[in-house]
Design a protein around this motif. Structure first.
Motif, PDB file in Angstrom:
ATOM      1  N   ASN A  33      45.764  29.943  42.214  1.00  0.00           N
ATOM      2  CA  ASN A  33      45.759  31.556  42.950  1.00  0.00           C
ATOM      3  C   ASN A  33      46.971  32.163  42.429  1.00  0.00           C
ATOM      4  O   ASN A  33      47.136  33.564  42.219  1.00  0.00           O
ATOM      5  CB  ASN A  33      46.237  30.843  44.367  1.00  0.00           C
ATOM      6  CG  ASN A  33      44.338  30.334  44.927  1.00  0.00           C
ATOM      7  OD1 ASN A  33      43.738  30.379  44.067  1.00  0.00           O
ATOM      8  ND2 ASN A  33      44.548  29.238  45.693  1.00  0.00           N
TER       9      ASN A  33
ATOM     10  N   ARG B  40      46.403  34.336  39.321  1.00  0.00           N
ATOM     11  CA  ARG B  40      45.716  35.397  39.910  1.00  0.00           C
ATOM     12  C   ARG B  40      46.586  36.382  40.485  1.00  0.00           C
ATOM     13  O   ARG B  40      46.362  38.294  40.343  1.00  0.00           O
ATOM     14  CB  ARG B  40      44.281  35.302  40.563  1.00  0.00           C
ATOM     15  CG  ARG B  40      43.288  34.479  39.550  1.00  0.00           C
ATOM     16  CD  ARG B  40      41.692  34.307  40.648  1.00  0.00           C
ATOM     17  NE  ARG B  40      41.512  34.931  41.212  1.00  0.00           N
ATOM     18  CZ  ARG B  40      40.121  35.473  41.689  1.00  0.00           C
ATOM     19  NH1 ARG B  40      39.656  34.264  41.398  1.00  0.00           N
ATOM     20  NH2 ARG B  40      39.758  36.763  42.046  1.00  0.00           N
ATOM     21  N   ILE B  41      47.345  35.921  41.531  1.00  0.00           N
ATOM     22  CA  ILE B  41      48.043  37.004  42.616  1.00  0.00           C
ATOM     23  C   ILE B  41      48.572  38.153  41.574  1.00  0.00           C
ATOM     24  O   ILE B  41      48.600  39.061  41.931  1.00  0.00           O
ATOM     25  CB  ILE B  41      48.362  35.941  43.682  1.00  0.00           C
ATOM     26  CG1 ILE B  41      48.115  36.258  44.284  1.00  0.00           C
ATOM     27  CG2 ILE B  41      49.537  37.357  44.575  1.00  0.00           C
ATOM     28  CD1 ILE B  41      47.518  35.327  46.050  1.00  0.00           C
TER      29      ILE B  41
ATOM     30  N   SER C 285      47.196  39.995  39.247  1.00  0.00           N
ATOM     31  CA  SER C 285      46.486  41.487  39.743  1.00  0.00           C
ATOM     32  C   SER C 285      47.402  42.641  40.281  1.00  0.00           C
ATOM     33  O   SER C 285      47.862  43.664  40.654  1.00  0.00           O
ATOM     34  CB  SER C 285      45.445  40.905  41.094  1.00  0.00           C
ATOM     35  OG  SER C 285      46.817  40.524  42.155  1.00  0.00           O
ATOM     36  N   GLU C 286      49.030  41.906  40.905  1.00  0.00           N
ATOM     37  CA  GLU C 286      49.894  42.979  41.455  1.00  0.00           C
ATOM     38  C   GLU C 286      51.049  42.762  40.054  1.00  0.00           C
ATOM     39  O   GLU C 286      52.454  43.970  39.704  1.00  0.00           O
ATOM     40  CB  GLU C 286      51.293  41.742  42.493  1.00  0.00           C
ATOM     41  CG  GLU C 286      50.589  41.978  43.116  1.00  0.00           C
ATOM     42  CD  GLU C 286      49.629  43.004  44.606  1.00  0.00           C
ATOM     43  OE1 GLU C 286      51.483  44.015  44.737  1.00  0.00           O
ATOM     44  OE2 GLU C 286      49.097  43.361  44.668  1.00  0.00           O
TER      45      GLU C 286
ATOM     46  N   GLU D 188      44.474  40.825  46.418  1.00  0.00           N
ATOM     47  CA  GLU D 188      43.884  39.532  46.302  1.00  0.00           C
ATOM     48  C   GLU D 188      44.032  38.677  46.180  1.00  0.00           C
ATOM     49  O   GLU D 188      42.479  37.828  46.605  1.00  0.00           O
ATOM     50  CB  GLU D 188      44.659  39.160  44.014  1.00  0.00           C
ATOM     51  CG  GLU D 188      44.252  38.406  43.490  1.00  0.00           C
ATOM     52  CD  GLU D 188      42.433  38.773  42.355  1.00  0.00           C
ATOM     53  OE1 GLU D 188      41.972  37.991  42.238  1.00  0.00           O
ATOM     54  OE2 GLU D 188      43.030  40.612  42.813  1.00  0.00           O
ATOM     55  N   THR D 189      44.410  37.968  47.483  1.00  0.00           N
ATOM     56  CA  THR D 189      44.493  36.992  48.176  1.00  0.00           C
ATOM     57  C   THR D 189      43.375  37.158  48.923  1.00  0.00           C
ATOM     58  O   THR D 189      42.171  36.097  49.143  1.00  0.00           O
ATOM     59  CB  THR D 189      45.353  36.865  49.308  1.00  0.00           C
ATOM     60  OG1 THR D 189      46.266  36.762  48.369  1.00  0.00           O
ATOM     61  CG2 THR D 189      45.816  35.685  50.050  1.00  0.00           C
TER      62      THR D 189
ATOM     63  N   ARG E  71      40.000  39.146  48.609  1.00  0.00           N
ATOM     64  CA  ARG E  71      39.775  39.086  47.923  1.00  0.00           C
ATOM     65  C   ARG E  71      39.261  37.394  47.801  1.00  0.00           C
ATOM     66  O   ARG E  71      38.009  37.042  47.202  1.00  0.00           O
ATOM     67  CB  ARG E  71      39.660  40.013  46.191  1.00  0.00           C
ATOM     68  CG  ARG E  71      39.782  41.107  46.361  1.00  0.00           C
ATOM     69  CD  ARG E  71      39.593  41.515  44.867  1.00  0.00           C
ATOM     70  NE  ARG E  71      39.968  43.114  44.597  1.00  0.00           N
ATOM     71  CZ  ARG E  71      41.287  43.465  44.411  1.00  0.00           C
ATOM     72  NH1 ARG E  71      42.734  43.049  44.510  1.00  0.00           N
ATOM     73  NH2 ARG E  71      41.153  44.951  44.065  1.00  0.00           N
TER      74      ARG E  71
END
Length: 262
Positions: free
Chosen positions: A44, A47-48, A51-52, A220-221, A223
């Motif tokens: 997780n 991914r975050i 995305s950032e 993203e969280t 999402r």
């Protein structure tokens, strides 16, 4: 931080966790549960962070914090046979003590160590303390988001098997009845993060967890929450009536509004 630093810490983590493997079924079950939880929190966080658009240094700092955020859980379950801090000790502070004692982060700069320790200390608080610098605040928020998303998975998976496979380490010893507190429902309609103080039963505890949605920090969280259907899965644990349906609608509207404004 660099990729090599993270991989070295990952190898240390694996050896450390293995040291808690036990013939005690409860301990072994929950050591494995937290090991799997940690792996998913790392995913997780990755991914975050991607995305950032974090740079390499911050990316590996983020996944390292995810790797180590629950390091205190292993000693906690081995010593106390519970994950409830109120019945044992604060697992975040315990984790920082473990890391300091092991000296496993000593090869990092003081700044990096301070960020890791602070993010771990903050990951289970109801609210992040004021006064953090920008980088420490970023990493404190990121691990909290990554952790909350996977706690939803741990809990909703557990609810499916709770009746046939109870796990005392995850249960709060609260009544599991049809009641719930009106003020917690109102907190949701007010987009307010609830306190667990004074919760009366399992439904109350789960209502407080639903208010975590209002403490998430990254698109993203949101999402991830929507993609994995955690609101629906959590709502399914409550009595199905007009009030809980309204809660469901409200939370989905909030979630969609955050995604629409991205």
């Amino acid at each position: 931080m660099k990729k090599e630093d993270f991989l070295n810490l990952k190898a240390w983590f694996k050896d450390y966790v293995r040291s808690f493997h036990s013939e005690d079924t409860l301990i072994l079950q929950n050591v494995r549960l937290k090991e799997e939880h940690t792996s998913r929190v790392c995913e997780n966080s990755s991914r975050i962070a991607i995305s950032e658009k974090l740079d390499e240094e911050d990316y590996y700092l983020a996944v390292t914090i995810a790797l180590l955020h629950d390091i205190g859980r292993f000693e906690q379950i081995s010593k106390y046979k519970t994950f409830h801090d109120s019945e044992s000790e604060n697992h975040a502070l315990l984790g920082v003590r473990v890391l300091r004692s092991a000296g496993v982060l000593s090869f990092l700069s003081k700044k990096e160590q301070d960020i890791i320790f602070t993010a771990i200390e903050n990951h289970n608080l109801q609210k992040i303390p004021d006064g953090l610098d920008g980088k420490t605040l970023l990493h404190s928020k990121l691990v909290r988001d990554a952790d909350k998303v996977d706690i939803y998975k741990v809990l909703t998976d557990f609810y499916l098997i709770k009746a046939i496979s109870p796990n005392p380490a995850l249960e709060h010893g609260l009544p599991d009845d049809e009641k719930y507190s009106a003020h917690l429902i109102q907190d949701i309609f007010n987009n307010k993060i609830s306190s667990i103080k004074g919760v009366r039963n399992c439904n109350d505890m789960n209502l407080t967890r639903l208010t975590w949605l209002f403490d998430l920090n990254f698109i993203e969280t949101f999402r991830l929450v929507k993609e994995r259907g955690y609101i629906e899965k959590m709502i399914a644990t409550f009595p199905q009536n007009s009030e809980t349906n309204a809660v469901h609608v409200h939370l989905n509207k909030y979630l969609d509004s955050m995604l629409d404004n991205a």
